[in-house]
Design a protein around this motif. Structure first.
Motif, short mmCIF file in Angstrom:
data_model
loop_
_atom_site.label_atom_id
_atom_site.label_comp_id
_atom_site.label_asym_id
_atom_site.label_seq_id
_atom_site.Cartn_x
_atom_site.Cartn_y
_atom_site.Cartn_z
N ALA A 53 0.83 -1.21 0.00
CA ALA A 53 0.00 0.00 0.00
C ALA A 53 0.86 1.26 0.00
N GLU A 54 2.01 1.23 0.69
CA GLU A 54 2.91 2.39 0.70
C GLU A 54 3.57 2.59 -0.65
N ASP A 56 2.27 1.61 -3.53
CA ASP A 56 1.18 2.08 -4.39
C ASP A 56 0.92 3.56 -4.19
N GLN A 57 0.93 4.02 -2.94
CA GLN A 57 0.71 5.44 -2.66
C GLN A 57 1.84 6.29 -3.21
N TRP A 58 3.07 5.81 -3.09
CA TRP A 58 4.23 6.52 -3.64
C TRP A 58 4.05 6.70 -5.14
N ALA A 60 1.21 6.63 -6.87
CA ALA A 60 0.09 7.55 -7.10
C ALA A 60 0.52 9.00 -6.90
N ASP A 61 1.34 9.24 -5.90
CA ASP A 61 1.85 10.59 -5.65
C ASP A 61 2.73 11.08 -6.80
#
Length: 71
Positions: A53-54, A56-58, A60-61
């Protein structure tokens, strides 16, 4: 009553991370060192992994940042 069980955490090994983001392992470790990529979790003395999840968030950012910059 609605059950609110937490979502299981998925871990990614370095080879999975490099495939997912299209970067080399040395780039990933350099980004971790300078604080621009999520730090891995030590699962055991010989096993290091990233929280999916981290990562994936990176990603997306990075996408959001590039859209703002017009790249």
């Amino acid at each position: 009553m609605v059950s609110t069980q937490p979502t299981p955490t998925k871990f990614l090994r370095l080879s999975d991370v490099t495939k997912a983001i299209g970067a080399s392992g040395s780039s990933v470790w350099a980004w971790v060192k300078n604080g621009t990529f999520p730090a891995p979790v030590k699962l055991s003395p010989n096993c290091t992994a990233w929280i999916a999840a981290e990562v994936d968030q990176w990603a997306a950012d990075r996408i959001a940042d590039s859209r703002k910059a017009g790249v």
